[in-house]
Design a protein around this motif. Structure first.
Motif, PDB file in Angstrom:
ATOM      1  N   LEU A 127       0.829  -1.206   0.000  1.00  0.00           N
ATOM      2  CA  LEU A 127       0.000   0.000   0.000  1.00  0.00           C
ATOM      3  C   LEU A 127       0.863   1.256   0.000  1.00  0.00           C
ATOM      4  CD1 LEU A 127      -2.762  -1.063   2.555  1.00  0.00           C
ATOM      5  CD2 LEU A 127      -3.141  -0.535   0.153  1.00  0.00           C
ATOM      6  N   ALA A 128       1.934   1.241   0.800  1.00  0.00           N
ATOM      7  CA  ALA A 128       2.812   2.417   0.861  1.00  0.00           C
ATOM      8  C   ALA A 128       3.544   2.637  -0.456  1.00  0.00           C
ATOM      9  CB  ALA A 128       3.820   2.251   2.004  1.00  0.00           C
ATOM     10  N   SER A 188       0.275   9.747  -2.244  1.00  0.00           N
ATOM     11  CA  SER A 188       0.165  10.752  -1.195  1.00  0.00           C
ATOM     12  C   SER A 188       1.230  10.509  -0.130  1.00  0.00           C
ATOM     13  CB  SER A 188      -1.233  10.707  -0.560  1.00  0.00           C
ATOM     14  OG  SER A 188      -1.304  11.557   0.568  1.00  0.00           O
ATOM     15  N   ARG A 189       2.017  11.544   0.184  1.00  0.00           N
ATOM     16  CA  ARG A 189       3.084  11.379   1.160  1.00  0.00           C
ATOM     17  C   ARG A 189       2.526  11.071   2.549  1.00  0.00           C
ATOM     18  NH1 ARG A 189       7.077  16.319   2.312  1.00  0.00           N
ATOM     19  NH2 ARG A 189       5.157  17.122   3.232  1.00  0.00           N
ATOM     20  N   GLU A 190       1.454  11.738   2.935  1.00  0.00           N
ATOM     21  CA  GLU A 190       0.888  11.519   4.267  1.00  0.00           C
ATOM     22  C   GLU A 190       0.308  10.114   4.387  1.00  0.00           C
ATOM     23  OE1 GLU A 190       1.165  13.350   6.856  1.00  0.00           O
ATOM     24  OE2 GLU A 190       2.283  14.860   5.758  1.00  0.00           O
ATOM     25  N   THR A 191      -0.407   9.691   3.347  1.00  0.00           N
ATOM     26  CA  THR A 191      -0.983   8.341   3.377  1.00  0.00           C
ATOM     27  C   THR A 191       0.126   7.302   3.394  1.00  0.00           C
ATOM     28  OG1 THR A 191      -2.867   9.168   2.105  1.00  0.00           O
ATOM     29  CG2 THR A 191      -2.581   6.784   2.219  1.00  0.00           C
ATOM     30  N   ARG A 237       3.368   3.217   6.313  1.00  0.00           N
ATOM     31  CA  ARG A 237       4.662   2.796   6.848  1.00  0.00           C
ATOM     32  C   ARG A 237       4.573   2.502   8.344  1.00  0.00           C
ATOM     33  NH1 ARG A 237       7.403   0.903   2.658  1.00  0.00           N
ATOM     34  NH2 ARG A 237       7.807   2.482   1.051  1.00  0.00           N
ATOM     35  N   LEU A 238       3.745   3.268   9.055  1.00  0.00           N
ATOM     36  CA  LEU A 238       3.534   2.972  10.477  1.00  0.00           C
ATOM     37  C   LEU A 238       2.912   1.596  10.661  1.00  0.00           C
ATOM     38  CD1 LEU A 238       2.270   6.287  12.138  1.00  0.00           C
ATOM     39  CD2 LEU A 238       4.423   5.117  12.507  1.00  0.00           C
ATOM     40  N   LEU A 260       8.896  10.886   7.482  1.00  0.00           N
ATOM     41  CA  LEU A 260       8.783  11.869   6.407  1.00  0.00           C
ATOM     42  C   LEU A 260       7.457  12.614   6.449  1.00  0.00           C
ATOM     43  CD1 LEU A 260      10.274   9.744   3.484  1.00  0.00           C
ATOM     44  CD2 LEU A 260      11.419  11.498   4.827  1.00  0.00           C
ATOM     45  N   SER A 261       6.575  12.215   7.334  1.00  0.00           N
ATOM     46  CA  SER A 261       5.265  12.862   7.430  1.00  0.00           C
ATOM     47  C   SER A 261       5.397  14.248   8.058  1.00  0.00           C
ATOM     48  CB  SER A 261       4.324  11.995   8.268  1.00  0.00           C
ATOM     49  OG  SER A 261       3.123  12.684   8.546  1.00  0.00           O
TER      50      SER A 261
END
Length: 647
Positions: A375-376, A381-384, A389-390, A414-415
């Motif tokens: 998914l990452a 989208s950087r935030e998504t 990643r979490l 990076l968020s």
């Protein structure tokens, strides 16, 4: 108005042809009935229906096709341009392009290995402003600091050892040029990443390092190559290898001391490419602590899309066509088919994310980690991506794969969301603590309260490890077995404390981060006390060194008749023959002592104690990491060394 994909408009040519085909087909069908049924029997055999609904349905269908075709062409209007603003830092890359970088002791060669490391670093720092310096005997800025990573990547692809006009390896010139370039940006904190084999350097490197430290430049040194080294290639030589002035083949080796010195004196980090260390994560741990600033990004054109204004009429026309053209006697069959189609169509939105969450809740951690990673990688989208990643890091941490968890938590940093950033720092701290604990005990830190070791149990664990370290035989070359474990333990726990501090800075009420920080500090302080006790015991148990409390051999006051006056002869052994044989032995002993003294002088010139025990070394490293606000690295002694090589 313009179209983003005007090729779809070609389908509009087919719509009039489709209408003409429908009219011709209707007339052909009427003629067929006329020739098949006699005119007097048509009223009785053929039941005529109203043709208006059928033609209305066809017209609505054509209108829906026209609207959909224009929507797929994506009509839009330009609304000007917008200059993107991003938060980032200045990162200068310094790549060694001397001839020794073509040595193939790492595959395929050192220069290619360094380029691969640069690509990984650029992928891990998408928002940083990056530049490139190539250096050998001279240095030059081949790519200025820019947010356009694609341009920097193109320069890295093409650069090689032929770009430098002067042979050698002048690290001091590279550090000086990088420092001057970074100072011109006006930022207080900047990063310099040097990729080199650390061959004997030229210039006043110590002075340049001091200038870089005063200018707030943190150096990350990445060594490329092996200490065994390899032959320096020369395509123009008969045997394909470079030779020195005496005709001997030149062997180039990795010099980690030079690279480590660059990092330690500027409070940076050092690593060897290809050694298994996550270089992007290590570099991010340094760059992330620098002050970020707002910078101008790319100029992006702003377009207003109109396709959505056509999608709604298309849906209405299509629905009207279905309703008008439906024979209502078969509505039940149509409804059943529609419901079956809807139920058979898989949901798009609740597919992968829900599957990954269910796997995580169901403790199927490997499946959850792979699902979150996919998914990452797929999202734009950087935030998504940071949130996925979490999830990946959480699954890896719960499965006990703390190295993978550390990497994923690092990418989640990076968020720009403070909550996500705080969770990433907390996860990084926990992962680093677990890595240190596993290096000490080979097991993960227990989660149950009843199984958590107290200080007495911790003392036994550390003492057991130190006993193994003391009993291990010291190799002729390299560190004592187990000393790397103590160094890694101290480094991981010191970095864990910093990440806990970052978590508390973002979320001051985080009780977990505060509790874990206190526990880690307790263990670090206790480890320091145990190492100090071990040092005292080692000193008490150590035998007296020559010259402590008694005169050295050869320093008598004239009673020894066999002395040669050079201080290299000890008392005569019982049963010795004396005479010429003893004098020859004494002479050899004096020469050997002179060589040993010269060797000790060189060792002392490097700022290290050759008699330092493993326990002393571990305690020194812990002392250097004691002040966690300043970092684990301290300034060491330096020396100048003029090179005798030009590769």
């Amino acid at each position: 108005m313009t179209f983003a994909q005007p090729g779809w408009l070609a389908l509009l040519i087919l719509l009039p042809l489709l209408g003409l085909a429908a009219v011709l087909a209707s007339r052909s069908r009427a003629k067929q009935w006329s020739s098949f049924v006699a005119p007097r029997l048509r009223e009785a055999l053929v039941k005529r229906s109203n043709a208006l609904p059928r033609w209305l349905a066809f017209i609505f269908l054509l209108a829906a096709c026209i609207a959909l075709t224009i929507a797929m062409a994506r009509p839009r209007a330009e609304a000007g341009t917008k200059l993107e603003k991003t938060m980032g830092r200045n990162v200068m890359l310094a790549l060694d392009i001397s001839k020794s970088m073509r040595v193939s002791d790492v595959k395929p060669d050192r220069l290619t290995q360094a380029k691969i490391a640069i690509y990984e670093l650029m992928d891990a720092m998408p928002n940083e402003r990056i530049g490139l310096i190539g250096f050998a005997g001279s240095s030059y800025v081949y790519a200025p600091l820019t947010i356009d990573h694609r341009a920097v990547r193109e320069v890295v692809d093409q650069i090689d050892e032929t770009w430098s006009t002067l042979g050698g390896s002048d690290l001091s010139a590279a550090v000086k040029l990088a420092t001057e370039t970074l100072k011109k940006t006006g930022q207080k904190n900047n990063a310099l990443i040097i990729l080199s084999d650390g061959e004997k350097h030229e210039g006043e490197l110590d002075a340049m390092i001091s200038e870089a430290e005063r200018s707030g430049v943190y150096i990350v040194a990445i060594g490329v190559g092996t200490e065994d080294g390899g032959h320096v290639p020369n395509p123009n030589a008969p045997n394909g290898q470079m030779v020195d002035r005496s005709g001997r083949e030149i062997i180039s080796r990795l010099h980690p001391d030079v690279m480590r010195k660059l990092a330690e004196d500027t409070k940076g980090r050092f690593a060897v490419a290809g050694s298994g260390i996550d270089i992007p994560a290590l570099t991010n741990s340094v760059v992330k602590d620098l002050d970020a600033f707002e910078m101008d990004g790319r100029a992006r054109k702003i377009s207003i899309e109109f396709y959505q204004w056509l999608m709604f009429p298309a849906i209405l026309f299509l629905t009207a066509s279905i309703i008008v053209g439906t024979r209502w006697k078969g509505i039940r069959t149509v409804a059943v088919a529609a419901v079956a189609f809807i139920l058979a169509t898989p949901g798009v939105e609740a597919s992968d994310a829900s599957t990954a969450k269910e796997a995580l809740v169901g403790k199927n951690y490997e499946t959850a980690r792979e699902a979150y990673r996919k998914l990452a990688d797929d999202t734009k989208s950087r935030e998504t991506r940071a949130r996925y990643r979490l999830g990946e890091a959480t699954a890896a941490y719960r499965s006990g794969n703390f190295r993978e968890a550390r990497t994923a938590f690092s990418r989640a940093l990076l968020s720009t969301d403070s909550q996500v950033d705080a969770s990433g720092h907390l996860g990084m701290g926990n992962s680093l603590f677990q890595l240190g604990w596993m290096g000490l005990t080979k097991n993960a830190y227990p989660q149950e309260t009843s199984a958590i070791p107290d200080l007495d149990a911790f003392d036994k664990i550390v003492i057991k490890a130190l006993d193994k370290l003391r009993d291990a035989e010291e190799p002729e070359d390299g560190d004592t077995p187990g000393i790397g474990m103590i160094e890694a333990l101290i480094t991981n726990w010191a970095d864990a404390v910093r990440h806990y501090d970052s978590t508390l800075a973002l979320s001051s009420n985080d009780k977990t981060a505060r509790k874990n920080r206190e526990l880690t500090m307790i263990y670090l302080k206790r480890l320091r006390e145990l190492l100090k006790e071990e040092e005292q015991q080692a000193k008490q148990a150590a035998p007296a060194q020559p010259g402590e409390g008694e005169p050295k051999a050869g320093e008598g006051e004239g009673d020894d008749e066999e002395g040669d006056g050079k201080g290299g002869k000890g008392p005569k052994k019982p049963g010795g023959k004396g005479g010429k044989e003893d004098e020859e032995k004494d002479g050899k002993g004096g020469d050997q002592k002179k060589k040993d003294d010269e060797k000790d002088g060189k060792d002392k010139g490097k700022g290290e104690n050759p008699n330092e025990s493993p326990e002393d070394r571990a305690r020194r490293i812990l002392k250097e990491n004691a002040d966690l606000e300043k970092g684990p690295l301290t300034r060491g002694r330096r020396e100048f060394q003029n090179p005798e090589k030009d590769w």
